[in-house]
Design an enzyme around this catalytic site. Structure first.
Site, PDB file in Angstrom:
ATOM      1  N   GLY A   1       0.828  -1.208   0.000  1.00  0.00           N
ATOM      2  CA  GLY A   1       0.000   0.000   0.000  1.00  0.00           C
ATOM      3  C   GLY A   1       0.858   1.251   0.000  1.00  0.00           C
ATOM      4  O   GLY A   1       2.051   1.180  -0.272  1.00  0.00           O
ATOM      5  N   ASN A   2       0.262   2.385   0.266  1.00  0.00           N
ATOM      6  CA  ASN A   2       1.032   3.635   0.345  1.00  0.00           C
ATOM      7  C   ASN A   2       0.399   4.582   1.351  1.00  0.00           C
ATOM      8  O   ASN A   2      -0.618   4.256   1.952  1.00  0.00           O
ATOM      9  CB  ASN A   2       1.159   4.276  -1.044  1.00  0.00           C
TER      10      ASN A   2
END
Ligand code: CTP
Length: 207
Positions: free
Chosen positions: A21-22
């Site tokens: 993810g980020n």
């Protein structure tokens, strides 16, 4: 107008409990959606996982992965007049998704093989015709050349340049570049105010 907005991060699964993810909070995309709604537009918000409350009146499509985001966007893009690509879509996803939790004893993922995700904004903007497409360029350097390249290569009308510090922050600045050569500095301001100015800049005072 009917406007499609992408927002938030994507999650690219690795196994049933892990993902790549980020740091995107989704705040900018949600603020743009609110600014559009306040101007009387209909908004379809295709959003990755965030902790934000959907703006009142928005049509929300919640997705997880980049590919799910593209599918949801494709469905709505046919009937939309403008697109704001604000999502921090993962450029890569794991080549294999394990059906069961990867065990540390198995040593399966010492090296993680990744494959490219589709570029949602570029894919949709390619077929935009006279419709409006607005994107972001998240760059860690000064980024002007890269932003102008993305503006041209992704067939956009506008691109907003910002830095990694914008992810998750409440106050930020943006440089908004137009395909017509225009150049606007917005902020520093909170994302709500920034989003209102950005929408006004992109759509003009008539919309
Ligand atoms: N974007 C998208 N789908 C992707 C990657 C990016 O729709 N798979 C959109 C983002 O929403 C943003 C714009 O493209 O509006 C630029 O994203 P950015 O992360 O700055 O650049 P990339 O095109 O991914 O290029 P790079 O990571 O090499 O800088």
């Amino acid at each position: 107008m009917r406007v499609l907005v992408t927002a938030g991060p994507t999650r690219e699964p690795l196994d049933p409990v892990r993902f790549l993810g980020n740091r995107s909070s989704g705040r900018m995309g949600y603020s743009i959606a609110r600014a559009l709604l306040a101007r009387g537009h209909e908004v379809i918000l295709v959003s990755g996982p965030t902790s934000l409350k959907p703006p009142k009146g928005v049509v929300l499509e919640a997705v997880e992965t980049g590919r799910q985001m593209l599918t949801a966007c494709r469905k709505h893009w046919k009937t939309c007049d403008a697109l704001f690509g604000v999502a921090a879509v993962a450029d890569y996803r794991p080549a294999k998704v394990s059906k069961r939790k990867l065990k540390k004893t198995e040593n399966v993922s010492k090296t993680l093989e990744l494959v490219s995700n589709p570029d949602i904004l570029a894919t949709l903007a390619r077929s935009k015709g006279k419709r409006l497409a607005f994107g972001f360029a998240l760059e860690s350097g000064s980024g002007l050349t890269e932003a102008l390249r993305k503006l041209r290569d992704k067939n956009l009308d506008w691109i907003a340049l910002n830095g990694p510090e914008a992810q998750g922050s409440k106050i930020s600045s943006l440089r908004v570049l137009g395909a017509d050569g225009s150049d606007h500095l917005l902020g520093p301001a909170n994302k709500e105010a920034l989003a209102r100015t950005l929408v006004r800049t992109a759509l003009g005072s008539n919309y």
